[in-house]
Motif scaffolding. Structure first.
Motif, mmCIF file in Angstrom:
data_model
loop_
_atom_site.group_PDB
_atom_site.id
_atom_site.type_symbol
_atom_site.label_atom_id
_atom_site.label_comp_id
_atom_site.label_asym_id
_atom_site.label_seq_id
_atom_site.Cartn_x
_atom_site.Cartn_y
_atom_site.Cartn_z
ATOM 1 N N ARG A 70 0.932 -1.099 -0.203
ATOM 2 C CA ARG A 70 0.233 0.028 0.085
ATOM 3 C C ARG A 70 0.913 1.220 -0.102
ATOM 4 N NH1 ARG A 70 -5.160 -0.721 -0.102
ATOM 5 N NH2 ARG A 70 -6.374 -2.265 0.874
ATOM 6 N N ALA A 77 -6.312 -0.262 -5.219
ATOM 7 C CA ALA A 77 -6.946 -1.314 -4.499
ATOM 8 C C ALA A 77 -5.853 -2.566 -4.282
ATOM 9 C CB ALA A 77 -8.272 -1.775 -5.006
ATOM 10 N N GLY A 92 -9.728 -10.266 3.494
ATOM 11 C CA GLY A 92 -8.873 -9.029 3.461
ATOM 12 C C GLY A 92 -8.766 -8.173 4.429
ATOM 13 N N PRO A 93 -9.946 -7.739 4.940
ATOM 14 C CA PRO A 93 -9.665 -6.852 6.217
ATOM 15 C C PRO A 93 -8.468 -7.007 7.105
ATOM 16 C CG PRO A 93 -11.947 -6.917 5.486
ATOM 17 C CD PRO A 93 -11.388 -7.869 4.725
ATOM 18 N N ASP A 98 -8.019 -5.271 0.080
ATOM 19 C CA ASP A 98 -9.348 -5.319 0.004
ATOM 20 C C ASP A 98 -10.095 -6.549 -0.271
ATOM 21 O OD1 ASP A 98 -9.515 -2.376 -0.119
ATOM 22 O OD2 ASP A 98 -7.864 -2.479 -1.471
ATOM 23 N N THR A 113 -14.143 -10.173 -8.864
ATOM 24 C CA THR A 113 -13.534 -9.388 -7.638
ATOM 25 C C THR A 113 -12.749 -8.237 -8.424
ATOM 26 O OG1 THR A 113 -13.291 -11.352 -6.369
ATOM 27 C CG2 THR A 113 -11.787 -9.566 -5.855
ATOM 28 N N LEU A 117 -13.616 -4.374 -7.729
ATOM 29 C CA LEU A 117 -12.831 -3.316 -7.194
ATOM 30 C C LEU A 117 -12.250 -2.115 -7.879
ATOM 31 C CD1 LEU A 117 -10.235 -5.616 -5.027
ATOM 32 C CD2 LEU A 117 -11.996 -4.271 -4.063
#
Length: 120
Positions: A70, A77, A92-93, A98, A113, A117
Motif C-alpha cells: 500500500r 486497491a 482481506g480486512p 481489499d 473481484t 474493486l
C-alpha cells in the motif's frame, strides 16, 4: 478504459496465467517478481500480490507485507492471491487488503473481484 494493474508474483507460470486473464478482461498488466524498490511508477488502479515473503503463514508478517504494498502504490486497491489457507480464511480486512483470492483461482470469481474493486 484500460486500467493499470500491477501483479506482484514470483512464480512465472502463475504470473503468465493471471496476466492472460487480466488482459482478456481488458486491462494493462505490469508483472513484478517482487515489490519494486526505488523510483517506480506508483500509479496503479489495482495491485494483485502473492504473500511473497511468507513460506508459512504469519498474520503479522502478512499485514506488514500488505502495508509495504500500500505504501508503494498508495491509490490502488489490493488483492492478495495466496495458497495459504489461513490467509484466505482470514479475509482481506484482517490482512489490510481489499480482497483475498485463493489459489487455484475460480476464474469467474477472479473476474468479479477485479471488476468490483475497479468499479467496472
Amino acid at each position: 478504459m484500460k486500467r493499470r494493474i500491477v501483479l506482484i508474483e514470483d512464480d512465472p507460470d502463475i504470473a503468465a496465467l493471471v496476466e492472460d486473464m487480466l488482459v482478456e478482461l481488458g486491462h494493462r498488466v505490469e508483472i513484478c517478481p517482487d515489490l519494486p524498490t526505488g523510483a517506480i511508477d506508483a500509479q496503479a488502479d489495482l495491485v494483485i500480490t502473492d504473500l511473497l515473503a511468507l513460506r508459512s503463514y504469519d498474520p503479522e508478517a502478512a499485514r506488514e507485507w500488505i502495508a509495504r504494498v500500500r505504501a508503494a502504490f498508495p491509490g490502488a486497491a489490493v488483492i492478495v492471491s495466496t495458497a495459504h489457507a489461513p490467509a484466505a480464511a482470514a479475509g482481506g480486512p484482517a490482512l489490510g487488503a481489499d480482497a483475498v483470492l485463493s489459489k487455484p483461482f475460480d476464474v469467474d470469481m477472479f473476474g468479479q473481484t477485479v471488476d468490483s474493486l475497479l468499479g467496472t
